[in-house]
Each structure stands twice: as C-alpha cells, then as structure tokens.
Design an enzyme around this catalytic site. Sequence first.
Site, PDB file in Angstrom:
ATOM      1  N   HIS A 178       0.815  -1.121  -0.024  1.00 23.79           N
ATOM      2  CA  HIS A 178       0.048   0.010  -0.081  1.00 23.79           C
ATOM      3  C   HIS A 178       0.873   1.084   0.033  1.00 23.79           C
ATOM      4  O   HIS A 178       0.542   2.242  -0.144  1.00 23.79           O
ATOM      5  CB  HIS A 178      -1.034  -0.025   1.297  1.00 23.79           C
ATOM      6  CG  HIS A 178      -0.479   0.347   2.544  1.00 23.79           C
ATOM      7  ND1 HIS A 178      -0.062  -0.862   3.217  1.00 23.79           N
ATOM      8  CD2 HIS A 178      -0.148   1.183   3.200  1.00 23.79           C
ATOM      9  CE1 HIS A 178       0.497  -0.507   4.200  1.00 23.79           C
ATOM     10  NE2 HIS A 178       0.522   0.860   4.465  1.00 23.79           N
ATOM     11  N   ASP A 235       8.662  -7.145   8.541  1.00 25.34           N
ATOM     12  CA  ASP A 235       7.448  -6.433   8.292  1.00 25.34           C
ATOM     13  C   ASP A 235       7.624  -5.023   7.366  1.00 25.34           C
ATOM     14  O   ASP A 235       6.301  -4.614   7.056  1.00 25.34           O
ATOM     15  CB  ASP A 235       6.914  -6.191   9.637  1.00 25.34           C
ATOM     16  CG  ASP A 235       5.485  -5.621   9.685  1.00 25.34           C
ATOM     17  OD1 ASP A 235       4.552  -6.025   9.125  1.00 25.34           O
ATOM     18  OD2 ASP A 235       5.346  -4.419  10.362  1.00 25.34           O
ATOM     19  N   HIS A 240       8.022  -2.284   2.225  1.00 24.85           N
ATOM     20  CA  HIS A 240       7.819  -0.956   1.974  1.00 24.85           C
ATOM     21  C   HIS A 240       9.052  -0.245   1.781  1.00 24.85           C
ATOM     22  O   HIS A 240       9.179   0.725   0.772  1.00 24.85           O
ATOM     23  CB  HIS A 240       6.902  -0.258   3.202  1.00 24.85           C
ATOM     24  CG  HIS A 240       5.633  -1.218   3.593  1.00 24.85           C
ATOM     25  ND1 HIS A 240       4.659  -1.665   2.795  1.00 24.85           N
ATOM     26  CD2 HIS A 240       5.364  -1.668   4.781  1.00 24.85           C
ATOM     27  CE1 HIS A 240       3.794  -2.319   3.263  1.00 24.85           C
ATOM     28  NE2 HIS A 240       4.136  -2.290   4.429  1.00 24.85           N
TER      29      HIS A 240
END
Length: 484
Positions: A178, A235, A240
């Site tokens: 995202h 994570d 990201h």
Amino acid sequence: MVSRVIPVDPFDLVIFGGTGDLARRKILPSLYRRLASGQMPDGAHIIGAARSGLTDDEYRDFVRESVTDQVPADQYDAALLDRFLGLVRYIPLDAIGTEGWADLAGALRADMVQAFYFSVGPALFGPLAERLHDHGIARPETRIVVEKPFGHDLESARALNAVLAAAFHEHQIYRIDHYLGKETVQNLMAVRFANVLFEPLWNAQYVDHVQITVAESLGVEGRGAYYDRAGAMRDMVQNHMMQLLCLIAMEPPSHFEPDAVRDEKLKVIRALDPVGPEDIVRGQYRAGPGVPGYVDVVGTPGSDTESFIALKVHVSNWRWAGTPFYLRTGKRLRTRVSEIAVTFKDPPHSIFGHETRRRGNVLAIRLQPDEGMVMRVTIKEPGPGGMRLVEVPLDMSFAEALGEDGRNFPDAYERLIMDVIRGDQTLFMRGDEVEAAWAWTDPVIAGWQARGARAMPYDPGSSGPDDALMLMHRDGRRWREIEG
Ligand code: NAD
C-alpha cells in the site's frame, strides 16, 4: 484545482475475507469513497465472501458500520451509503472446502471486469486460486489481489508465487504494497522524471546520502503474534522501505508502464550489497511510564524480535557507488512520521571566508503525516552586518499548493483498488521483485541469527537505540530528527 475523476467500467469485486479487519477498516470504506467521488459506477457489484454464515442484510449492517466508523463525518452521506449498500451482497464460502463456490460462480456477471481480493491469510492463497480455477470462475481477464505478507522468506515467497502461477498469469496477479499507493510516493517519480532540475544531480557525484525513515509511535498491540514472527526487517524493510529505496534509486524507465517501471526497480534490488554486521542496529522497545514493553505485549518472554531496525545499505551500480542509503524504522518511537531525505553534498568551496560551515541542500519528501516536500536551501541572513548565511526551508506543502485537492488525497487503497479495476499493474509488485527482495533480506537475517546478536533495548518515545545514532555518527553524518 479540481481533480479529474475518470469513472471505471462496471465490475464485480469479490472480497474473500470480507468480514475481516482489513475489509472493515480499509477495503470497504475505500470503495464507499470511490463511489462518493464518482469513480466507481453504480453498475459495480461488491460481493463479500467469508466463512461466517451471514445473510446479505447482515453483511450490509457490517458494511454500514465499517463506513460510519472509518469515514469522517464530513465525508459521510446517508443517501450515498444506502446507494453503496445497494451494490453489496454476501456469500458464505469456505476457501478450503466446497461450500459457497457454486453460489459464487452463479453471482458473477460474464461480461464484467472481475476481480478477487484475497483479504485472507497467505495459507489460503493457494486454495482460493485453485478453487477459482477448478470451478471455472477464473478467466484470462480475471484479476486477483493478494495482500502482504507475501512470504516469510525467499523459499515461502517462491512457493506462493508458484501456487498462484499454477492458476494465473503474472499479468493477472496484483501484489499489494500500500506504500506504492500513497500520493507522495508516486510524486517521487513525478518529481524525478517530470522535472529537469533534480535528475542531473541525482547520483553519487552530488548526493551525499539518503535517509529513509518510517517511524511509528504505536506499539505492536493487536498484531503481537504475527509481529513477533516477523519483526521490523520482514514487516517493513523487505517490502515498504525497499519500494521507497527503489523509487529513489532506479534509473528512469522508458515509459510509465508496469513492466518498464518494475524492471528498473528490480535492477536496484539486485544491485544491493549484502549488509555486514557493523551496518545493522536492531532494537526492541522496553516498558516505559504507562507503556508496556514489547515482550509484555507479544507475551513471549525472551523474544529477540526487533521492533526497530536501522541499516546502512549500498546500491552497487554506476549511479550510486559510494552513496549510502540509511534506512530506519521502528515502533513506539517519538512520533509517527515517514520521510525520505536526499542530502546533497556541500558546495566544493566557500567563497564566504568567515563562513567555514559547508551546507548541503536537503530535499525531504514527507509521506506522513502531512504529505509534501521541503527543500533546505542556504540564503543570506537578512539585514546589515555582512554576509551571514542561514538555512531556510522552501516548504512545498501539498495542502497549501493544491488547496482542497492537497488535503484530501485518496487513501492508498482507494487508488490501488481502482488500478486493479483499470488493469494497471504499475503500482503493484511483480513476483520476481518480491523474490529478489527476499533474496537480499534472508542473508541479513541469517547473519544476525548466526552471530547471536541480540536486539538492543530502547525507551518508548525515543528515536531508537543509541547505537542507531552511532551508525551515522561514525560516518560524520546524523539522522534527521523524528518530529511531527
Ligand atoms: P482477519 O483475521 O481479520 O480476517 C480474515 C478473514 O478471512 C475473515 O473474513 C474470515 O472469515 C476469512 N476466512 C478465514 N478462513 C476462511 C476460510 N477457510 N474460508 C473463507 N474465509 C475465511 O484478517 P485481516 O486482518 O483482515 O487480514 C487479511 C489479510 O490481509 C492477511 O493476509 C493480512 O496479513 C493482510 N493484511 C491485513 C492488514 C490489516 O490492517 N488488517 C494490513 C495489511 C495486510
């Protein structure tokens, strides 16, 4: 400035895991907002599918609650919500059994774009892909959306890719990160490739270093069990932060098209050097006044999982040789902020004799909380008294520059779901990209495990362990303040 909204074609979107947390907090409110914007047509059908035996009306109650909870009051409109609920239905379905599949096949419209959002744990990706195939639901134009985490390491990511590839072509698979849907992240590409100003300077000759910070003020509450198996490296860094690094470091693609962009990102990942122990600092937050420590939250005494990590990374290619990229992310830090700061080198010579301090320009790209860019430049301090220099920020807050449009960026999920419907994979990760990122990540993790190096404690509300400061100090550099 008024944004142009181009409506997408009518579609059928099936949300597997339609009663889950992600559907409730992100997917459903995003769809409501896209209807409000005029981008989602009334011919869209949204089908929640999950294990619970709900009726259509019971599911609509769930959707109503999700929208009223998540959408700010000034964007909420009761008539619009009723219109939205009219597009929603529910099918009880078992991803690993036979229940519901015939109903699902019967509910889909043959001549529509069809997308299936796998908003379930990764263990169900394979069974869902298989059943979509076996029940004759998957077509060559079908799109599937898969959530993070995409694997736990290279081996599991390869296995997931293989399971999906058995039923779908790569051009049908939309792996969500995202971060790529954030307005500022896309702006990074616009800033670099739509202006002539930055690109000539965007290399090791002029850039001293790059800092990428993703700081969170919250702890791991609510995700403890998952987080304790993952840690900050898996994570945040593998996905990201890696994506942000790619967009900063990549060569200009020939076109803004999915494979052209993703080819360039892949080259960056493959050019990353292994990271040695001296260039990694791992931390774990301890308890503070009124704040439980990491191990208390996850309930695993003795856990060595890192809730903070800082790394110095090198991209070994012609453009970046010698320019370090410092990455840092953590939980329970001073405040919530995500930014990328490109620090340019000092001018080669100061003509202002008494001004001995050299001052490099900094371009800081802020992803959150308020998206925008700040350029630090050196000017003359106003007033008489000689040529004294002062650093000032040239602030390009999008909210100020763009008015309403700069304040109300669509949520990343809104953009990404609409991209799926439009069939645009540019902002989604390709299978080989994910595997390359794991291929770089795995040895870093294996390295600290083999050394038995433990995560250093840090205080909640701080900037992380002191050793992270040293990571830059010893290079004669400093982290930017973590401040809102
Ligand atoms: P959740 O546990 O809240 O929901 C899981 C959903 O899957 C429920 O609707 C449940 O009914 C359904 N489900 C479980 N087993 C099923 C089966 N056998 N057949 C059919 N349906 C079944 O999980 P979540 O938080 O919504 O997360 C979903 C996915 O999204 C996970 O992969 C997660 O890692 C990822 N993700 C979640 C978030 C988040 O903020 N929640 C953020 C990023 C990624």
